[in-house]
Design a protein around this motif. Structure first.
Motif, PDB file in Angstrom:
ATOM      1  N   VAL A  60     -71.593  -2.389  36.568  1.00 26.31           N
ATOM      2  CA  VAL A  60     -71.651  -0.824  36.710  1.00 26.31           C
ATOM      3  C   VAL A  60     -73.229  -0.665  36.790  1.00 26.31           C
ATOM      4  CG1 VAL A  60     -71.726   1.292  35.617  1.00 26.31           C
ATOM      5  CG2 VAL A  60     -69.760  -0.446  35.235  1.00 26.31           C
ATOM      6  N   GLU A  61     -73.447  -0.091  38.212  1.00 23.46           N
ATOM      7  CA  GLU A  61     -74.875   0.018  38.519  1.00 23.46           C
ATOM      8  C   GLU A  61     -75.615   0.739  37.395  1.00 23.46           C
ATOM      9  OE1 GLU A  61     -77.481   1.593  42.541  1.00 23.46           O
ATOM     10  OE2 GLU A  61     -75.217   1.616  42.419  1.00 23.46           O
ATOM     11  N   GLY A  62     -76.889   0.488  37.090  1.00 21.41           N
ATOM     12  CA  GLY A  62     -77.701   1.105  36.246  1.00 21.41           C
ATOM     13  C   GLY A  62     -77.430   0.922  34.567  1.00 21.41           C
ATOM     14  N   SER A  63     -76.125   0.119  34.356  1.00 21.08           N
ATOM     15  CA  SER A  63     -75.860  -0.001  33.111  1.00 21.08           C
ATOM     16  C   SER A  63     -76.552  -1.011  32.397  1.00 21.08           C
ATOM     17  CB  SER A  63     -74.202  -0.424  33.077  1.00 21.08           C
ATOM     18  OG  SER A  63     -74.242  -1.753  33.480  1.00 21.08           O
ATOM     19  N   SER A  64     -77.215  -2.008  33.009  1.00 26.50           N
ATOM     20  CA  SER A  64     -78.061  -3.099  32.243  1.00 26.50           C
ATOM     21  C   SER A  64     -79.149  -2.750  31.468  1.00 26.50           C
ATOM     22  CB  SER A  64     -78.448  -4.094  33.387  1.00 26.50           C
ATOM     23  OG  SER A  64     -77.288  -4.608  33.796  1.00 26.50           O
ATOM     24  N   LEU A  65     -79.161  -3.243  30.294  1.00 24.83           N
ATOM     25  CA  LEU A  65     -80.340  -2.773  29.454  1.00 24.83           C
ATOM     26  C   LEU A  65     -80.827  -3.992  28.633  1.00 24.83           C
ATOM     27  CD1 LEU A  65     -78.581   0.205  27.586  1.00 24.83           C
ATOM     28  CD2 LEU A  65     -80.398   0.392  29.336  1.00 24.83           C
ATOM     29  N   GLY A  66     -81.980  -4.036  27.871  1.00 25.54           N
ATOM     30  CA  GLY A  66     -82.716  -4.946  27.403  1.00 25.54           C
ATOM     31  C   GLY A  66     -82.868  -6.103  28.167  1.00 25.54           C
ATOM     32  N   ILE A  67     -82.532  -7.389  27.597  1.00 24.71           N
ATOM     33  CA  ILE A  67     -83.099  -8.428  28.299  1.00 24.71           C
ATOM     34  C   ILE A  67     -82.068  -8.984  29.340  1.00 24.71           C
ATOM     35  CG2 ILE A  67     -84.052  -9.754  26.343  1.00 24.71           C
ATOM     36  CD1 ILE A  67     -81.164 -11.336  26.117  1.00 24.71           C
ATOM     37  N   LEU A  68     -81.180  -8.029  29.512  1.00 20.18           N
ATOM     38  CA  LEU A  68     -80.305  -8.097  30.700  1.00 20.18           C
ATOM     39  C   LEU A  68     -80.499  -7.053  31.971  1.00 20.18           C
ATOM     40  CD1 LEU A  68     -76.689  -8.704  29.131  1.00 20.18           C
ATOM     41  CD2 LEU A  68     -78.232 -10.324  29.990  1.00 20.18           C
ATOM     42  N   ARG A  69     -81.726  -6.546  31.596  1.00 17.58           N
ATOM     43  CA  ARG A  69     -82.119  -5.504  32.813  1.00 17.58           C
ATOM     44  C   ARG A  69     -82.201  -6.043  34.272  1.00 17.58           C
ATOM     45  NH1 ARG A  69     -87.857  -2.693  30.656  1.00 17.58           N
ATOM     46  NH2 ARG A  69     -86.835  -1.440  28.928  1.00 17.58           N
ATOM     47  N   ASP A  70     -82.472  -7.483  34.237  1.00 13.89           N
ATOM     48  CA  ASP A  70     -82.361  -8.040  35.436  1.00 13.89           C
ATOM     49  C   ASP A  70     -80.922  -8.190  35.766  1.00 13.89           C
ATOM     50  OD1 ASP A  70     -82.476  -9.955  37.592  1.00 13.89           O
ATOM     51  OD2 ASP A  70     -83.750 -11.288  36.842  1.00 13.89           O
ATOM     52  N   PRO A  71     -80.493  -7.530  36.915  1.00 10.58           N
ATOM     53  CA  PRO A  71     -79.156  -7.954  37.127  1.00 10.58           C
ATOM     54  C   PRO A  71     -78.710  -9.440  37.469  1.00 10.58           C
ATOM     55  CG  PRO A  71     -80.247  -6.761  39.133  1.00 10.58           C
ATOM     56  CD  PRO A  71     -81.208  -6.951  37.947  1.00 10.58           C
ATOM     57  N   ASN A  72     -79.501 -10.241  37.986  1.00  9.81           N
ATOM     58  CA  ASN A  72     -79.376 -11.689  38.102  1.00  9.81           C
ATOM     59  C   ASN A  72     -79.343 -12.663  36.816  1.00  9.81           C
ATOM     60  OD1 ASN A  72     -78.963 -11.234  41.166  1.00  9.81           O
ATOM     61  ND2 ASN A  72     -80.995 -11.150  41.296  1.00  9.81           N
ATOM     62  N   ARG A  73     -79.507 -12.016  35.830  1.00 10.39           N
ATOM     63  CA  ARG A  73     -79.712 -12.721  34.539  1.00 10.39           C
ATOM     64  C   ARG A  73     -78.509 -12.852  33.823  1.00 10.39           C
ATOM     65  NH1 ARG A  73     -84.695 -12.109  29.999  1.00 10.39           N
ATOM     66  NH2 ARG A  73     -84.095 -13.939  28.748  1.00 10.39           N
ATOM     67  N   ASN A  74     -78.057 -13.853  33.579  1.00 10.22           N
ATOM     68  CA  ASN A  74     -76.662 -14.373  32.805  1.00 10.22           C
ATOM     69  C   ASN A  74     -76.788 -15.029  31.661  1.00 10.22           C
ATOM     70  OD1 ASN A  74     -75.051 -12.948  34.880  1.00 10.22           O
ATOM     71  ND2 ASN A  74     -75.450 -14.464  36.314  1.00 10.22           N
ATOM     72  N   VAL A  75     -76.005 -15.025  30.856  1.00 11.74           N
ATOM     73  CA  VAL A  75     -75.989 -15.618  29.720  1.00 11.74           C
ATOM     74  C   VAL A  75     -74.645 -16.664  29.378  1.00 11.74           C
ATOM     75  CG1 VAL A  75     -77.252 -13.894  28.443  1.00 11.74           C
ATOM     76  CG2 VAL A  75     -74.697 -13.616  27.970  1.00 11.74           C
ATOM     77  N   LEU A  76     -73.847 -16.522  30.240  1.00 11.16           N
ATOM     78  CA  LEU A  76     -72.607 -17.429  30.034  1.00 11.16           C
ATOM     79  C   LEU A  76     -72.775 -18.671  31.255  1.00 11.16           C
ATOM     80  CD1 LEU A  76     -69.903 -14.686  30.234  1.00 11.16           C
ATOM     81  CD2 LEU A  76     -70.699 -16.016  28.228  1.00 11.16           C
ATOM     82  N   ARG A  77     -72.220 -19.653  31.124  1.00  8.83           N
ATOM     83  CA  ARG A  77     -72.190 -20.782  31.892  1.00  8.83           C
ATOM     84  C   ARG A  77     -70.684 -21.607  32.189  1.00  8.83           C
ATOM     85  NH1 ARG A  77     -75.977 -24.508  29.151  1.00  8.83           N
ATOM     86  NH2 ARG A  77     -77.441 -23.761  30.330  1.00  8.83           N
ATOM     87  N   ASP A  78     -70.549 -21.828  33.355  1.00  6.77           N
ATOM     88  CA  ASP A  78     -69.438 -22.536  33.747  1.00  6.77           C
ATOM     89  C   ASP A  78     -69.781 -23.975  34.386  1.00  6.77           C
ATOM     90  OD1 ASP A  78     -69.965 -21.873  35.952  1.00  6.77           O
ATOM     91  OD2 ASP A  78     -68.175 -20.726  36.432  1.00  6.77           O
ATOM     92  N   LYS A  79     -68.626 -24.703  34.840  1.00  3.21           N
ATOM     93  CA  LYS A  79     -69.027 -25.920  35.360  1.00  3.21           C
ATOM     94  C   LYS A  79     -70.249 -25.547  36.490  1.00  3.21           C
ATOM     95  CE  LYS A  79     -64.634 -27.693  34.862  1.00  3.21           C
ATOM     96  NZ  LYS A  79     -63.220 -28.310  35.500  1.00  3.21           N
ATOM     97  N   SER A  80     -70.085 -24.695  37.109  1.00  2.64           N
ATOM     98  CA  SER A  80     -70.896 -24.489  38.568  1.00  2.64           C
ATOM     99  C   SER A  80     -72.492 -23.960  37.938  1.00  2.64           C
ATOM    100  CB  SER A  80     -70.621 -23.516  39.488  1.00  2.64           C
ATOM    101  OG  SER A  80     -70.152 -22.473  38.807  1.00  2.64           O
ATOM    102  N   GLY A  81     -72.747 -23.755  36.710  1.00  3.05           N
ATOM    103  CA  GLY A  81     -73.997 -23.091  36.303  1.00  3.05           C
ATOM    104  C   GLY A  81     -73.781 -21.619  35.448  1.00  3.05           C
ATOM    105  N   PHE A  82     -74.883 -20.810  35.660  1.00  3.51           N
ATOM    106  CA  PHE A  82     -74.875 -19.676  34.810  1.00  3.51           C
ATOM    107  C   PHE A  82     -73.927 -18.911  35.661  1.00  3.51           C
ATOM    108  CE2 PHE A  82     -78.593 -21.404  32.860  1.00  3.51           C
ATOM    109  CZ  PHE A  82     -78.117 -20.966  31.288  1.00  3.51           C
ATOM    110  N   THR A  83     -73.301 -17.807  34.986  1.00  2.00           N
ATOM    111  CA  THR A  83     -72.332 -16.946  35.743  1.00  2.00           C
ATOM    112  C   THR A  83     -72.019 -15.830  35.001  1.00  2.00           C
ATOM    113  OG1 THR A  83     -69.929 -16.849  36.544  1.00  2.00           O
ATOM    114  CG2 THR A  83     -70.462 -18.234  34.567  1.00  2.00           C
ATOM    115  N   PRO A  84     -71.748 -14.564  35.731  1.00  3.97           N
ATOM    116  CA  PRO A  84     -71.645 -13.421  35.224  1.00  3.97           C
ATOM    117  C   PRO A  84     -70.132 -13.424  34.520  1.00  3.97           C
ATOM    118  CG  PRO A  84     -71.385 -13.037  37.504  1.00  3.97           C
ATOM    119  CD  PRO A  84     -71.825 -14.498  37.263  1.00  3.97           C
TER     120      PRO A  84
END
Length: 488
Positions: free
Chosen positions: A247-271
């Motif tokens: 949701v555009e404009g929803s990211s706050l705190g350390i997730l302000r950067d829309p490309n920053r993810n905290v989850l990972r799968d086989k291919s790497g970090f993912t949303p």
């Protein structure tokens, strides 16, 4: 001579050096800075250092912070080798920034835990400073601002690449602290917004479960969770294979950067990981799990992940509100019977054990659940927790080594609770057990926690990081035999 008198003499000697090295116009301003800078410090740090060195340290950070605009930190790394009478075997880190919560523990975590540098000295006073509209330090003004100053000495680093990496990591950490602190109230407001959403458009489950979820969200917002980041997603299509977007404009705190993810799968970090996709297809309205990255703010530990589904008027899942952060020390001090959602799980386990509450076994089961790792209680199934609690009860009656292992179904990690007789508890055995677990699951230790008390059993909680698709099938009985052999 009293300590206070000794410190007074030291400060007088430092001021005398300043009088020789600075112009008259600089002396008054520097002396005011000096008195604040060394006002709160360990006496030994003043009494054990040369007067010229104390002057050089204060002068270096005073000069570096002469101009600083609010919101912009000053960071400087030095290798003093005799300049201005200041020589050190270590690398010095100078920081000046707006005073904020979490600064000291975040910076020390960045240096000592994340980058494994030994901190030899740290001085971190908070100063009242006046600055003009251009950020220049001035003698007076309408209102002072609180600034945090840090002087840190770490293992000597002369390689430019190493110094650049330290600088980049520290600036990134300072940026994360600022983002989390600045957006804290906005993230807290998202809790209220989520509660309202669940109230207006509840999920198609029992109302008591909805109410308990709402109680948990309010509990998190009542100083039981340090909010570090937030992001909202909207979904379209069947949840088995849906399209999602931020949701555009929803990211706050350390997730302000829309490309920053905290989850990972086989291919790497993912949303959107396999675990969250699986959660979205289940009836539960909330998930509490671990993010795949460690926090750079407050504590250098894997962040806690709280995902809450968003429903439409027909009860369909249309999105997710995602909170990341850390459970606070207050949350760990609360009785499990006071924590929403968790208390229901604990009550059911006690009922399933069929022990009278006042009986010996009933009291022991209650104690096992009360002292069980809180993160695990949130994440594990009721069945797994029941079997483990009963198994620990048997160990208390006949102490012997045993591991209770929970492998993540998405092969991201293995959680292992290893109990050993208290007399066998030592660091050599801990390393041996860690090696057994890592070898069995083809992983590496991400973190471990120790619990040692007057009880007959001691406990290690290992989190073994694994790679999806590369986790072998493991015979847990074989693992326990090897642990028993290592104990003997």
């Amino acid at each position: 001579m009293t300590t206070d008198k000794k410190i007074e003499e030291v400060m007088g000697a430092v001021a005398a050096i300043a009088a020789k090295k600075l112009t008259k116009g600089q002396q008054t301003e520097f002396r005011e800075f000096l008195d604040q800078f060394y006002a709160v410090t360990c006496p030994d740090d003043l009494l054990d250092r040369d007067h010229t060195e104390l002057f050089a340290v204060a002068h270096a950070i005073w000069s570096a912070s002469a101009t600083r605009k609010p919101g912009t930190p000053i960071l400087k790394l030095l290798n003093p080798r005799g300049e201005d009478g200041w020589s050190s075997r270590h690398t010095a880190v100078l920081i000046a920034t707006d005073d904020m919560p979490f600064l000291v523990d975040s910076i020390t975590g960045c240096l000592a835990v994340a980058q494994h540098y030994r901190i030899h000295m740290m001085h971190h006073p908070i100063l009242e400073t006046y600055r003009d509209e251009k950020g220049k330090r001035v003698a007076s003004g309408e209102k002072p601002i609180l600034e945090s100053y840090m002087f840190i000495e770490i293992d000597a680093q002369s390689d430019k690449q190493a110094l650049d990496e330290i600088e980049a990591s520290l600036l990134s950490t300072l940026g994360d602290v600022r983002a989390a602190v600045t957006d804290w109230r906005a993230m807290l407001a998202k809790i209220d917004e989520t509660v309202a959403s669940l109230t207006v458009n509840p999920p198609p489950i029992d109302q008591e479960e909805v109410d308990e979820t709402i109680r948990l969200l309010r509990w998190l917002g009542a100083d039981h969770f340090t909010f570090l980041g937030f992001r909202e997603f909207k979904f379209e299509g069947d949840l088995a294979n849906f399209n999602f977007s931020q949701v555009e404009g929803s990211s706050l705190g350390i997730l302000r950067d829309p490309n920053r993810n905290v989850l990972r799968d086989k291919s790497g970090f993912t949303p959107m990981s396999d675990e969250i996709r699986h959660f979205l297809q289940q009836p539960d309205p909330i998930i509490i799990t671990k993010a795949n990255v460690k926090s750079t703010v407050h504590r250098f530990a894997h962040m806690d992940y709280v995902g809450v589904k968003i429903f439409d008027a027909e009860g369909n899942v249309v999105g997710e509100r995602r909170f990341v952060g850390l459970f606070t020390s207050l949350s760990y001090s609360r009785s499990v019977g006071e924590v929403p959602v968790m208390r229901n799980k604990v009550t059911h386990i006690k009922e399933r054990s069929n022990f009278a509450p006042r009986s010996y076994a009933g009291k022991v089961i209650a104690h096992i659940l009360e002292t069980f790792p809180r993160d695990e209680l949130f994440q594990v199934s009721e069945d797994w927790m029941f079997d483990t609690a009963m198994g620990v009860l048997q160990l208390l009656e006949r102490p012997r080594p045993k591991a209770f292992i929970r492998a993540d179904q998405f092969e991201r990690f293995v959680s292992a609770l290893v109990y050993v007789p208290r007399d066998n508890y030592h660091s050599g055995l801990r390393q041996a057990v860690a090696d057994i677990l890592c070898s069995a699951y083809n992983g590496e230790v991400s973190v471990y926690y120790a619990k040692l008390s007057e009880e007959s059993l001691a406990r290690w909680h290992f989190i073994i990081r694994t790679k999806p698709g590369e986790v072998p099938k493991v015979d847990i009985n074989d693992v326990n035999r090897k642990i028993a052999d290592a104990t003997q």
